[in-house]
Design a protein around this motif. Structure first.
Motif, PDB file in Angstrom:
ATOM      1  N   GLY A 118       0.808  -1.212   0.000  1.00  0.00           N
ATOM      2  CA  GLY A 118       0.000   0.000   0.000  1.00  0.00           C
ATOM      3  C   GLY A 118       0.836   1.255   0.000  1.00  0.00           C
ATOM      4  O   GLY A 118       2.061   1.221   0.178  1.00  0.00           O
ATOM      5  N   HIS A 119       0.169   2.385  -0.209  1.00  0.00           N
ATOM      6  CA  HIS A 119       0.853   3.666  -0.326  1.00  0.00           C
ATOM      7  C   HIS A 119       1.260   4.212   1.043  1.00  0.00           C
ATOM      8  O   HIS A 119       0.565   4.019   2.040  1.00  0.00           O
ATOM      9  CB  HIS A 119      -0.066   4.680  -1.014  1.00  0.00           C
ATOM     10  N   ILE A 182      -5.526  14.203   0.498  1.00  0.00           N
ATOM     11  CA  ILE A 182      -4.891  13.001  -0.048  1.00  0.00           C
ATOM     12  C   ILE A 182      -5.668  11.751   0.340  1.00  0.00           C
ATOM     13  O   ILE A 182      -5.953  10.878  -0.495  1.00  0.00           O
ATOM     14  CB  ILE A 182      -3.437  12.907   0.436  1.00  0.00           C
ATOM     15  N   ALA A 183      -6.039  11.647   1.608  1.00  0.00           N
ATOM     16  CA  ALA A 183      -6.688  10.434   2.117  1.00  0.00           C
ATOM     17  C   ALA A 183      -8.053  10.196   1.487  1.00  0.00           C
ATOM     18  O   ALA A 183      -8.498   9.045   1.383  1.00  0.00           O
ATOM     19  CB  ALA A 183      -6.825  10.523   3.632  1.00  0.00           C
ATOM     20  N   GLU A 184      -8.716  11.253   1.049  1.00  0.00           N
ATOM     21  CA  GLU A 184     -10.040  11.096   0.448  1.00  0.00           C
ATOM     22  C   GLU A 184      -9.998  10.383  -0.892  1.00  0.00           C
ATOM     23  O   GLU A 184     -10.994   9.764  -1.291  1.00  0.00           O
ATOM     24  CB  GLU A 184     -10.699  12.474   0.277  1.00  0.00           C
ATOM     25  N   SER A 185      -8.868  10.455  -1.572  1.00  0.00           N
ATOM     26  CA  SER A 185      -8.831   9.869  -2.914  1.00  0.00           C
ATOM     27  C   SER A 185      -7.751   8.806  -3.108  1.00  0.00           C
ATOM     28  O   SER A 185      -7.742   8.135  -4.136  1.00  0.00           O
ATOM     29  CB  SER A 185      -8.622  10.976  -3.965  1.00  0.00           C
ATOM     30  N   GLN A 186      -6.842   8.656  -2.140  1.00  0.00           N
ATOM     31  CA  GLN A 186      -5.724   7.732  -2.302  1.00  0.00           C
ATOM     32  C   GLN A 186      -5.757   6.641  -1.233  1.00  0.00           C
ATOM     33  O   GLN A 186      -6.175   6.884  -0.098  1.00  0.00           O
ATOM     34  CB  GLN A 186      -4.400   8.491  -2.238  1.00  0.00           C
ATOM     35  N   ASP A 187      -5.269   5.471  -1.607  1.00  0.00           N
ATOM     36  CA  ASP A 187      -5.304   4.308  -0.711  1.00  0.00           C
ATOM     37  C   ASP A 187      -4.087   4.306   0.194  1.00  0.00           C
ATOM     38  O   ASP A 187      -3.151   3.514   0.038  1.00  0.00           O
ATOM     39  CB  ASP A 187      -5.367   3.030  -1.548  1.00  0.00           C
ATOM     40  N   GLY A 209     -11.881   8.884  10.619  1.00  0.00           N
ATOM     41  CA  GLY A 209     -12.775   7.855  10.092  1.00  0.00           C
ATOM     42  C   GLY A 209     -12.290   7.276   8.778  1.00  0.00           C
ATOM     43  O   GLY A 209     -12.447   6.078   8.509  1.00  0.00           O
ATOM     44  N   ILE A 210     -11.676   8.107   7.947  1.00  0.00           N
ATOM     45  CA  ILE A 210     -11.136   7.619   6.673  1.00  0.00           C
ATOM     46  C   ILE A 210      -9.982   6.652   6.898  1.00  0.00           C
ATOM     47  O   ILE A 210      -9.868   5.618   6.222  1.00  0.00           O
ATOM     48  CB  ILE A 210     -10.667   8.800   5.804  1.00  0.00           C
TER      49      ILE A 210
END
Length: 351
Positions: A118-119, A182-187, A209-210
């Motif tokens: 993972g990233h 970043i966290a909203e769109s990236q794993d 939560g993300i």
């Protein structure tokens, strides 16, 4: 892997001294000082304990021309310049060619399965601090994508020192705004983060939560953390994540949390890349090594071909943990800022 390769401490020390104090390979920094030391490093420094003969010259790193630090034997090699955080004044500068990269490669062997796939997201300083490059290297060794959110720890310390704490808190939220984007769109699966910023992250419900159920690895570094907060981080906030600490700085290099060993009384024990980076835990008044299990000041010896910096008294204290190799350096637990007897204010800030 211990970091020694096929060399013990004594042979590594002798090779390092020959490199830095020979006119063909040494740096101007040490060759200019050789005659004024009061002893001959090539004749009178025979074992690890003899490093105490050297004066602590680390304050000179605040102003010395970096050209003076570069060994003649590495003149054709590309060097880079990095700086300390400047917690105790003007930042100190070091030069580096390969030694820190080798240290990071060793850290990777200390954390062989950390984080999984993972990233990675590094939330912390990049240039002029070396930590950003080091974390990028760890991610690359795992073939992971590497995201960064930069911040300036010196600015935060200045705000706190000048009683502008609300602005410092606002700056942290600015950093977390970028993390959330970043966290909203990236794993994102692995976080490299400081305890104060991680605490602020956990206090933002949407961002927490993300990441709470997604993150599989957390490396904390940069400031101290108490055992209660560490336990809550592992058991309550990120129970699915492997949590590891890393201690270090621009001068001493990087010391990851080692795996637990029988008899450990502390949840987090740090180990340096011996014999290249060696620490002792000493009584700040006498300089004598404290007994295992006791707290003392951290004394650092950096012994690499890139840079030789012995006998540096660090700004931290720690509990001494015997490393298991008699005559060599210590492991460290419960690292905390050194509190001067004068009561002078010590500001950790966010890094």
């Amino acid at each position: 892997m211990t970091g020694y390769g096929d060399k013990d401490m004594t042979s590594h020390l002798q090779d390092t001294l020959q490199w830095h104090f020979s006119p063909e390979t040494g740096s101007p920094f040490w060759l200019k000082r050789k005659e004024s030391l009061g002893f001959d490093p090539l004749r009178d420094v025979n074992e690890f304990a003899d490093l105490r003969k050297f004066p602590d010259l680390s304050d000179e790193l605040r102003t010395v021309p970096v050209d003076d630090l570069m060994p003649a034997g590495s003149a054709d090699s590309p060097f880079e310049v990095y700086e300390s955080g400047g917690t105790l004044g003007v930042p100190k500068r070091v030069v580096e060619h390969r030694s820190r990269l080798e240290g990071v490669d060793w850290v990777e062997t200390m954390l062989p399965t950390f984080g999984g796939a993972g990233h990675w997201l590094h939330i912390g300083p990049t240039g002029p601090h070396i930590v950003g490059r080091s974390v990028r290297r760890l991610a690359q060794l795992r073939q992971s994508m590497f995201f960064t959110v930069d911040f300036d720890p010196r600015w935060v310390k200045l705000l706190i020192r000048t009683d502008r704490r609300p602005l410092a808190d606002e700056y942290i939220q600015h950093v977390l705004d970028q993390v959330e984007t970043i966290a909203e769109s990236q794993d994102i699966r692995v976080l490299f983060i400081t305890p104060p910023v991680l605490e602020a992250l956990c206090a933002r419900p949407k961002l927490y939560g993300i990441l709470a159920d997604r993150v599989t690895g957390i490396i904390w570094s940069g400031t101290s953390i108490n055992s209660t907060s560490l336990r809550l981080l592992q058991t309550e906030f990120f129970p699915r994540a492997e949590v590891r600490g890393i201690y270090g700085n621009s001068l001493m290099g990087i010391a990851p949390q080692r795996s637990p060993e029988p008899g450990d009384a502390h949840p987090c024990v740090f180990r340096t890349f011996q014999p290249r980076s060696v620490v002792e835990v000493v009584d700040p008044d006498t300089g004598d090594r404290v007994a295992p299990g006791e707290r003392g000041r951290v004394l650092v010896h950096l012994l690499t071909k890139d840079l030789f910096l012995p006998n540096m008294m660090e700004r931290d204290t720690a509990i001494r943990i015997a490393s298991g190799r008699p005559g060599d350096g210590d492991d460290l637990a419960d690292v905390q800022p050194f509190r001067p007897a004068s009561g002078a204010k010590v500001i950790e800030g966010v890094y």
